[in-house]
Every structure is written in structure tokens, then in C-alpha cells.
Design an enzyme around this catalytic site. Sequence first.
Site, PDB file in Angstrom:
ATOM      1  N   ALA A 101      -7.505  21.800 -20.903  1.00 31.65           N
ATOM      2  CA  ALA A 101      -8.047  20.494 -20.508  1.00 31.65           C
ATOM      3  C   ALA A 101      -8.181  20.410 -18.996  1.00 31.65           C
ATOM      4  CB  ALA A 101      -7.132  19.378 -21.000  1.00 31.65           C
ATOM      5  N   ASN A 102      -8.912  19.406 -18.538  1.00 28.12           N
ATOM      6  CA  ASN A 102      -8.956  19.054 -17.122  1.00 28.12           C
ATOM      7  C   ASN A 102      -7.984  17.907 -16.886  1.00 28.12           C
ATOM      8  OD1 ASN A 102     -11.099  20.795 -16.923  1.00 28.12           O
ATOM      9  ND2 ASN A 102     -12.513  19.313 -16.075  1.00 28.12           N
ATOM     10  N   ARG A 103      -7.609  17.695 -15.647  1.00 27.30           N
ATOM     11  CA  ARG A 103      -6.810  16.523 -15.322  1.00 27.30           C
ATOM     12  C   ARG A 103      -7.741  15.323 -15.239  1.00 27.30           C
ATOM     13  NH1 ARG A 103      -1.863  18.137 -13.429  1.00 27.30           N
ATOM     14  NH2 ARG A 103      -1.856  20.204 -12.494  1.00 27.30           N
TER      15      ARG A 103
END
Length: 223
Positions: A29-31
Site C-alpha cells: 500500500a501507499n501511505r
Amino acid sequence: PAAKPLAGRRAIVTSGPTHEPIDPVRYIANRSSGKQGHAIAAALARLGAEVTLVSGPVSIPDPAGVHAIHVESARDMLDAVTDALPADIAVFVAAVADWRVATSAENKIKKKEGEGPAPLELTENPDILRTIGHHAMRPALVVGFAAETADVISNAQAKLARKGADFIVANDVSPATGIMGGDRNRVRIVSKSGVEDWPDLSKAEVAERLAARIAELVPKMAS
Ligand code: C5P
């Protein structure tokens, strides 16, 4: 009425990260907290728009007055956005994972004694903004975001044309700025007509200004 300039307009907003499964218990995931995207969805709704918010996994509540759809992966997000067409306005705020695992495992990948980690083969995710920016049912106004840690403006300018956006909201998300996960944001609006610097604002204020700008522009766009 001036208070509801977007009455009768349909808007789609993406927000939050996407989660790309590695196996049933792990993901890439991305932040992204979803704070900015959710605030924009809420601000558009307050101006009278009928808003579909397509959100990845976040820990903040759905804003009042929007139709929220919850998704996990980029492919699910693209499907939900496509299903929400036609729309007059689309704002792509989500931090979509660029890559997913080519074949996610059906069962948890086990750690094997004496063997190294299993390699992960990645494959590219669809670019949701680019897909909708060039779609036969493209909304009249398409807005993208560009979170960068370097060369913010030149990256945003390149994204404008490539992705088919009317403007890009660019911000520097270097850790030192505190923007990621924080409540404040400092953005620049990058369009064909140039670069506009906005001051340091709360994410709620950025959302208000952006919604007001959208309300100014939409009546001028061909739909
Ligand atoms: O290329 P980059 O990820 O920096 O582009 C950011 C913009 O594109 C954001 O508006 C983001 O929501 C959108 N995007 C998308 N689908 C992707 C990657 C980015 O909609 N797969």
C-alpha cells in the site's frame, strides 16, 4: 442559488490508499490517511453536488452527505469509478498503488526454515485518473493530485497532459513537511495557464478553496 452552485452536478472523488494483496494476510500500500480526499468530497457536497466518494481502506468516517463506496484494490477502485459515470466532475485524490503482486497467493505464504524470502513478481495497476481522463464519458472537469518528494512542479506539468487532467494539485510530501497523515497542506495548482501557489492551509481549507474553484469552472466547461 449562490450557496449551492453545484446543485444538479455529479462528482466522483477517490480517496485513501489502495491495498494490493500479497496473500490473505499481507498487502502492498501507499501511505494515505484519506483526510484530504474525504474533505474534498464533503466540500463538494456542501456546495450542492451529488458526490460519490470511492475510498480505499482508511480509519476515518465517511463524510456526511456523500455516497461512499469502499474498495480495497486499484482494480476495484477503477471499477467503482467507472460504475459511477457519467459525472460532471472527478477529483482523483487517492494514493493508488502503482503495482500489485502479479498473482496473489490463495493461502498465507509460509516462512521456510533455511530458505530466503519468496520473491514477489509485480505487475502494473491501471491508472484510474489516466483512464477516466481519456474516457469516452470523461467528466467535463478532471482534477488530479501529484504527491512528490522532488521536482514537484515539473512532475505535475508532465502529468497534466499524460493523464488528461484539467489541473493538478501538486504537493510536496517529503517527511519533513508533515503533510502525510497531518492536518495541514501546502499545494500548488498546476494547469496549462501556469502555477498558482496556495498558502499553508488546513486540509479542510484546501478542500473549501478547491470546491469553490471547481464551482467557478464547471459552468464554463462543455458537458
Ligand atoms: O502518477 P502519480 O501516481 O503521481 O499520479 C497521481 C495522480 O494520479 C493522483 O491524482 C492519483 O489519484 C492518480 N492515480 C490514479 N491511479 C493510479 C495512479 C495514480 O488514479 N494507478
